[in-house]
Design a protein around this motif. Structure first.
Motif, short mmCIF file in Angstrom:
data_model
loop_
_atom_site.label_atom_id
_atom_site.label_comp_id
_atom_site.label_asym_id
_atom_site.label_seq_id
_atom_site.Cartn_x
_atom_site.Cartn_y
_atom_site.Cartn_z
N ALA A 156 0.81 -1.21 0.00
CA ALA A 156 0.00 0.00 0.00
C ALA A 156 0.85 1.27 0.00
N ASP B 263 -4.43 -0.59 0.40
CA ASP B 263 -4.79 0.83 0.40
C ASP B 263 -6.18 1.03 1.01
N THR C 244 -1.00 4.23 0.40
CA THR C 244 -1.89 5.23 1.01
C THR C 244 -1.64 5.31 2.52
#
Ligand SMILES: C[C@](O)(C(=O)O)[C@H](CC(=O)O)C(=O)O
Ligand SMILES: [Mg+2]
Length: 304
Positions: free
Chosen positions: A4, A88, A6
């Protein structure tokens, strides 16, 4: 690649926005399957789900333990953090009864925030606890759970970290008591309510009437609730639905069948069609993308 990108804070904002959209009727309930490991969380994201749930029942079963409050905060944070890190999507973890006293709840919230979770749920069962869909549960006094919720809310540093209060009271004290408790937990600062083991849709509707925060529905199999569709749950105002143990049950069913076949037939050859292909696994892992570091990494061809 390397999973991820994010930041956790952004995933929490995204969860808050998605819950608000569901509350205002702009979208149906968010769907959070339970990941049984980081790899299954990758698949949950690829298949377009809204988030990832990390179940206490799965986490303890994974360690070969029953779901009775044996797992430690370190274990729960480690495993849920490893799952949250690869996606994410926002991840919500089951924090059971909060690992002890309100002070332990407070510490748990900070540790789970640091582990990158978007939220967690705390329940009003006594310890030792049990699956909410079993008979013979006991709950603490409302005031005791209110202390847990207050401690959780005061401890978080990111106001977007979702603190969901679960009440197990329906099976112990009845629906009205569960609604009263839900109200008390919201007054104590809970952001979301998880009414456990609702018998039917009307019961979800009754809790919906009682509180003005998002509502979570637990669609666990072999329990007390029918397996309602997302559309049915939307019709009674549910905003987030978890499928906590579903993937583990599916996987373990397939594993047991496979083990029997290998034991009885002396080969797994007849099972290959049912397996995830090596190519799909590597695709999920973004294997080829690691060539950005070293183009000797993914320089092979895969057989069919
Ligand atoms: C949601 C739950 O808390 C979990 O740990 O996943 C369990 C699920 C289960 O045991 O089926 C629960 O208490 O409902
Ligand atoms: Mg649980």
């Amino acid at each position: 690649m390397l999973h991820a990108r994010t930041p956790a804070a952004d995933r929490r904002v995204a969860l808050r926005e998605a819950l608000a959209a569901s509350r205002s009727g702009d979208s149906g309930p968010l769907r959070f399957p339970g990941a049984f490991n980081p790899l299954s969380a990758l698949l949950i994201q690829r298949l377009g789900f809204d988030g990832v749930y990390v179940s206490g029942a799965v986490l303890s079963a994974d360690l070969g333990l029953p779901d009775i409050g044996l797992t430690t905060l370190t274990e729960v944070a480690g495993r849920s953090g490893a799952i949250a890190r690869v996606t994410d999507l926002p991840a919500i973890v089951d924090a059971d009864t909060g690992f002890g006293e309100p002070m332990n709840v407070a510490r748990a919230i900070q540790v789970l925030e640091d582990a990158g979770l978007a939220g967690c749920h705390l329940e009003d069962q006594v310890n030792p606890k049990r699956c909410g869909h079993l008979d013979g549960k006991s709950v603490v006094e409302t005031a005791e759970m209110v202390r847990r919720v207050r401690a959780a809310v005061a401890a978080r540093r990111d106001p977007n970290f979702v603190i969901c209060a679960r009440t197990d009271a329906r099976a112990v004290e009845g629906l009205d008591a569960a609604a009263d408790r839900a109200r008390a937990y919201v007054d104590a600062g809970a952001d979301m309510i998880f009414p456990e083991a609702m018998a039917d849709l009307d019961e979800f509707a009754a809790i919906r009437e009682a509180v003005d925060v998002p509502l979570l529905a637990n669609m666990t199999e072999f329990g007390k609730s029918e397996l309602f569709t997302a559309t049915q749950l939307e019709s009674v105002g549910v905003n987030l639905v978890i499928y906590p143990v579903t993937l583990l049950r599916l996987a373990m069913g397939a594993v047991e069948d496979g083990l029997r076949r290998i034991r009885d037939e002396g080969t797994q050859a007849g099972l290959v069609d049912r397996m995830q292909h090596r190519a799909r696994l590597y695709e999920l892992l973004d294997y080829a993308d690691y060539n950005v570091f070293d183009d000797e990494i993914f320089n092979f061809r895969l057989s069919d």
